[in-house]
Design an enzyme around this catalytic site. Structure first.
Site, PDB file in Angstrom:
ATOM      1  CD  GLU A  70     -50.016  -8.077  58.215  1.00  0.00           C
ATOM      2  OE1 GLU A  70     -49.693  -8.961  57.749  1.00  0.00           O
ATOM      3  OE2 GLU A  70     -49.680  -7.560  59.319  1.00  0.00           O
ATOM      4  CG  ASP A 138     -33.222  -6.222  58.236  1.00  0.00           C
ATOM      5  OD1 ASP A 138     -32.486  -5.050  58.053  1.00  0.00           O
ATOM      6  OD2 ASP A 138     -33.730  -6.366  59.292  1.00  0.00           O
ATOM      7  CB  ILE A 139     -27.784  -5.657  55.633  1.00  0.00           C
ATOM      8  CG1 ILE A 139     -28.112  -6.590  54.494  1.00  0.00           C
ATOM      9  CG2 ILE A 139     -26.548  -6.072  56.199  1.00  0.00           C
ATOM     10  CD1 ILE A 139     -27.724  -5.943  53.109  1.00  0.00           C
ATOM     11  CG  ASP A 140     -30.088  -4.706  61.515  1.00  0.00           C
ATOM     12  OD1 ASP A 140     -30.670  -3.813  60.616  1.00  0.00           O
ATOM     13  OD2 ASP A 140     -30.812  -5.476  62.197  1.00  0.00           O
ATOM     14  CB  CYS A 160     -18.888   1.086  60.434  1.00  0.00           C
ATOM     15  SG  CYS A 160     -19.977   2.154  61.271  1.00  0.00           S
ATOM     16  N   GLY A 190     -33.124   3.880  58.389  1.00  0.00           N
ATOM     17  CA  GLY A 190     -33.298   4.973  59.484  1.00  0.00           C
ATOM     18  C   GLY A 190     -32.341   4.960  60.594  1.00  0.00           C
ATOM     19  CG  HIS A 195     -35.091  -2.449  55.421  1.00  0.00           C
ATOM     20  ND1 HIS A 195     -36.091  -1.658  55.726  1.00  0.00           N
ATOM     21  CD2 HIS A 195     -34.420  -2.901  56.635  1.00  0.00           C
ATOM     22  CE1 HIS A 195     -35.959  -1.821  57.265  1.00  0.00           C
ATOM     23  NE2 HIS A 195     -34.756  -2.688  57.526  1.00  0.00           N
ATOM     24  CG  LEU A 346     -45.354  -7.536  59.428  1.00  0.00           C
ATOM     25  CD1 LEU A 346     -45.852  -7.256  60.922  1.00  0.00           C
ATOM     26  CD2 LEU A 346     -46.251  -7.171  58.401  1.00  0.00           C
ATOM     27  CE  LYS A 348     -37.875   1.365  59.776  1.00  0.00           C
ATOM     28  NZ  LYS A 348     -37.031   2.224  60.639  1.00  0.00           N
TER      29      LYS A 348
END
Lengths: 447, 525
Positions: A70, A138-140, A160, A190, A195, A346, A348
């Site tokens: 997908e 995923d680390i934000d 940071c 981005g 990721h 999903l 990116k």
């Protein structure tokens, strides 16, 4: 599946100012994006990666493999197309060029072609389901808002970034040494984070429960706005995985980088938050008074040393763990757990352009991640300028790419990720095939 | 007939256990009455096993407490006047419930989780001999570590066992480990032949034998960091083997449920429409009480009353989210889901829900962005977008089990708030004095739902014998109490849907099939 849709939306739900200027920029960038997809986006590499060796001529190749993957596109005006699938590299390329999506997400490989799922679902037997998916993380940076003071929300800067570098270092080591994975791709998202794609066959075939267990293996952080203690460490010693992270990465980053960059001990409201972690209130207020009264040791190091010596003095046995807890709270990776737990989440695609920042999602070398500078990642307009600088001369596609600052990230992607991955996919395929031949040889012999 | 392994063997082997792996349905004649009654005993009778387990889990009981609970529940509910029928009762009730619970993803998940928990604690109660027999039955091909390999990771193994609090005696055991290891590897090689009686040896050396297992096989041990991991292998101590067996049990059952579902929808449901289907559907309809996806008589609210209702009848978790939303004009994803589905369950219409969320969010981000980015999710919750599932509001169990992160306000305040914050929040609700102490006491013992029930009782000055299991149940009961104080209601005798769960034998006579007491063959499962 739709739950994941929701969660994924969150990515763009962060609040940030929307100005007219911004809108205009997006208008411009849409044209730029067309050029980017026309000249620079590495379709062939993405196709080879997502085929995992099945694009070749080997008799063991699964021809339908790529077409069961997908993809989903976010178009202009937030039109969201899920369950797109493609026959091959050309098909993928044509569709992306035609639709010019602002964002491309990659989902799992299903048992049947996802664009034809309704045809299969009619039996009502739930036969449409994911069968393979990279293990993803995923680390934000937004997850760290309570421990950084340089920026907040979606912004990220060199002060940071060390938090992200710690996360990459710690997790990369665990994924390789503890879990034995080899094909790991780190990508800048981005804007506000990183990721991770773990692509070993073994990782791709994990069940949801196994994925959860890996996410939990990493998980230390107990957050929530309403609880004070963020990292809770129990037991008389740390588990080897945590002990190693602390010794090899966390303490160094805390003492050498984050303490100074974030000035954690210079302001009362900042160090108060650190003192709040100490369960013994009398000890906490004793230190607080010291720092309030004397002006002498105001340096970050001075105060941290003082705090450490009080906590580790042995006078307060129950507090020995506290130093570790503080360091873990301020440095240990904070994952978005839900992303990793389910096959059908999903994520990116690498080499997308972030629609808000215009930055390309380029790979990060985990061995050099502390030197990665998110503020100098190639942007769409930068790339277009570099292309234009070459004038109107007719150029081969490769020549155009080589002129831009995307050339290096793509080279890195190929040499350190794609090629080794392709090699081991071939080997895996070969040995699976041989085993099968032997098996069938045996059974026919029995006949 | 493999499943009834224990039946066959009990005659010549007293050590064999009664614990079944439920690999095949029994080939037995079962009276239709028993078909239903056994299932009820297992599922949700007054002392029923699965309901008790579900309850225990949501109260955050510790493993040792759970072990005791499961043991007691099993003994009281699954007894049978004829001792030889015990195993059959176990098998029949299990397989009947498979039919009941195979039918949706949600049902499968719940059943899988409860049966796995049940199996785990029953396995722990078995003696080492029969534990190892069950292992062989699962064909677990694990080799004990060789001495050289053991030496190379010894330090790490000690560190892991100390980190999970098995400190001193383990270290000593590791020192004498080598000696035991020789003995035990001899023993393990003769595992099936049972030349020696190994119980005594096993008890002495369980701490020092390690198996090397692919990490995929022990997800639970990995998740809790209870094993050492190296290059994709988990080093599992003999006494942790339960986890391996349990994960096999779980994955087998999970696959079997999916297959049963296919058979159910393709053939059984139609074939049995006069006989088993009505029983199965009746058993499934009130499995955990109502799911609160549809508003009921006391829950139908309009936008103008919402502030007043939040104040009087929302449980603390929802009040907190509601107030945060009013203050910040924003909630993160988890909070939006938890509050949004709750509001749907108490009867806020889709149009009102959109208006409600828009009114708040637009103050921060403008209504245009709300319509673009958030309205979809609101409609989605009401089953108007995407997969078009009508999502059900979260139960206490689900809310308690989440892990909120920075900026999150969802979750169960009794579990996720610090003590200070919880005290302040309770004080705002008007809880004080003794009541406050009682609530905090329950929180300390991790009885979060009991704490919430006590809060309910303190706030409403009325008792709540049923206990709080669901935020929407809290709301419905609150409305019922408060409205009956205003209007003298005649509805007291009316059967309330939210009380069905607590009725030990809710299957009413008219749900029984016409043809009763005919033999039926459960092997069609």
């Amino acid at each position: 599946m739709t739950m994941e849709e929701n969660i994924d939306e969150r990515d763009d739900m962060q609040i940030d100012a929307h100005s007219l200027g911004n809108q205009q920029l997006n208008q411009f960038s849409f044209d730029y994006l067309k050029v980017y997809y026309g000249k620079l986006f590495p379709y062939a590499d993405i196709f080879r990666w997502m085929s995992y060796g099945n694009e070749g001529k080997h008799p063991a190749c699964d021809e339908s493999f790529f077409s069961r993957r997908e993809f989903s596109f976010t178009l202009e005006n937030d039109v969201y197309l899920r369950f797109q699938s493609f026959k091959g590299a050309t098909d993928l390329e044509n569709s992306i060029k035609e639709k010019c999506p602002h964002k491309i997400d990659i989902g799992p490989v299903y048992n049947v072609d996802p664009s034809r799922r309704h045809a299969y679902a009619q039996g009502g037997n739930n036969v449409f389901m994911p069968v393979e998916r990279e293990l993803i993380f995923d680390i934000d940076i937004t997850e760290y808002d309570d421990v950084r003071y340089c920026c907040s929300g979606s912004d990220i800067c060199l002060d940071c970034w060390p938090l992200m570098a710690v996360a990459i270092k710690v997790m990369d080591t665990v994924l390789r040494d503890d879990f034995g994975f080899n094909h790991i791709l780190w990508v800048y998202s981005g804007r506000r984070g990183v990721h991770c794609w773990v692509c070993d066959g073994r990782a791709r075939r994990l069940s949801n429960e196994q994925r959860s267990s890996i996410a939990d293996y990493f998980h230390v952080y107990k957050g929530g706005e309403n609880s004070l203690k963020k990292a809770s460490l129990t037991g008389p010693v740390l588990h080897p995985v945590l002990g190693r992270a602390y010794k090899d990465v966390l303490i160094e980053y805390f003492e050498k980088k984050l303490m100074q960059k974030q000035r954690l001990f210079s302001f009362e409201e900042r160090y108060q938050k650190i003192l709040d972690i100490i369960p013994d209130k009398s000890v906490a207020s004793e230190i607080h008074e010291k720092w309030q009264a004397r002006r002498s040791s105001t340096s970050e190091e001075g105060r941290w040393d003082q705090l450490k010596s009080i906590l580790q003095s042995g006078k307060h046995k129950a507090l020995r763990r506290c130093v570790e807890e503080i360091v873990f709270t301020y440095t240990y990776p904070r994952l978005d757990m839900e992303v990793s737990k389910h096959m059908n989440h999903l994520l990116k695609a690498p080499f997308c352009v972030h629609p808000k920042t215009g930055r390309v999602c380029v790979p990060i070398d985990p061995n050099q991640c502390e030197d990665f500078d998110p503020t100098s990642v190639p942007t769409l307009s930068m790339l277009i300028e570099e292309l234009n600088a070459g004038g109107l001369q007719m150029d081969t596609k490769n020549g155009e790419l080589e002129r831009t600052s995307l050339a290096q990230p793509i080279r890195f992607f190929r040499s350190s990720f794609l090629q080794p991955l392709m090699k081991s996919c071939k080997e895996e395929m070969e040995s699976a095939y041989n085993a099968k031949i032997q098996q069938s040889g045996k059974s026919s012999f029995n006949w | 007939m493999e499943i009834i392994r224990s039946q066959k063997k009990t005659s010549d082997d007293e050590a064999a256990s009664n614990l079944s792996l439920y690999r095949r349905a029994p080939d037995l004649e079962v009276r239709l009455d028993d078909f239903e009654l056994y299932a009820i005993d297992r599922l949700r009778g007054f002392y029923a096993v699965l309901r008790g387990i579900s309850d225990g889990l949501s109260r955050g009981k510790r493993p040792d407490e759970m072990e005791k609970l499961v043991n007691e529940l099993w003994k009281t509910s699954m007894r049978h006047p004829d001792a030889t029928q015990l195993i059959n009762k176990d098998l029949i009730s299990h397989f009947v419930l498979r039919l009941v619970y195979c039918r949706t993803e949600e049902l499968r998940k719940w059943f899988l989780s409860m049966e796995t928990t049940l199996f785990r604690y029953r396995f722990r109660l078995e003696n080492p001999e029969s534990q190892r027999m069950l292992m062989t039955e699962f064909q677990l091909p694990y080799k004990a570590l060789s001495n050289a390999e053991y030496e190379s990771v010894k330090d790490k193994l000690v560190q892991v066992s100390r980190s999970i609090g098995q400190s001193s005696n383990c270290v000593i055991n590791v020192c004498v480990g080598i000696y035991w290891r020789i003995l035990v590897s001899a023993m393990l090689s003769t595992l099936n032949s049972r030349v020696v009686d190994p119980d005594a040896i096993v008890d002495a050396v369980v701490d020092t034998i390690f198996f090397k297992v692919p990490f995929e096989e022990v997800p639970e041990l990995v998740a809790n960091r209870r094993v050492f991991l190296l290059k994709g292998n988990a080093y599992v101590a003999m006494n942790q083997v339960a986890s391996i067996v349990v994960s096999h049990f779980r994955s087998n059952l999970s696959k079997a449920l999916v297959l049963t579902n296919r058979k159910w929808t393709s053939t059984i449901k139609e074939q049995e429409k006069d006989r088993l289907t009505p029983i199965v559907e009746a058993l499934g309809s009130s499995y955990l009480g109502p799911d609160y996806s549809q508003p009921t008589e006391f829950t139908n609210i309009s936008l103008k009353d919402i502030d007043q209702l939040a104040n009087s009848s929302f449980p603390l978790c929802m009040r907190h989210l509601f107030n945060k939303l009013r203050d910040d004009h924003h909630l993160k994803h988890g909070g939006r889901m938890q509050l949004g589905l709750f509001l749907k369950g108490v009867g806020l219409k889709l149009e009102d829900a959109l208006a409600f969320w828009r009114a708040e969010f637009s103050q921060k981000i403008g209504s245009e962005r709300f319509d673009k980015e958030y309205a979809y999710a609101v409609r989605h919750n009401y089953g108007k977008e995407g997969k078009r599932t009508d999502y059900t509001p979260y139960s206490c169990q689900k809310i308690i089990s989440v892990n909120p992160s920075v900026g999150d306000h969802h979750g169960c305040p009794y579990r996720h708030f610090s003590e200070e914050n919880l005290r302040a929040a309770l004080a705002k609700m008007g809880v004080a004095g003794h009541a406050m102490d009682d609530v905090m006491d329950k929180v300390k013992n991790r009885h979060y739902q009991v704490a919430c029930t006590m809060t309910f009782e303190a706030v409403h000055a009325a008792s709540c014998d049923a206990g709080i299991n669901h935020p929407n149940q809290y709301f419905a009961q609150s409305r019922k109490l408060l409205e009956s104080k205003v209007v003298i209601s005649e509805s007291r005798s009316k059967a309330r849907p939210d009380l069905m769960f607590f009725n030990p034998h809710p299957a009413s006579p008219n749900m029984k099939p016409n043809v009763s007491n005919l033999p039926c063959y459960t092997n069609l499962i």
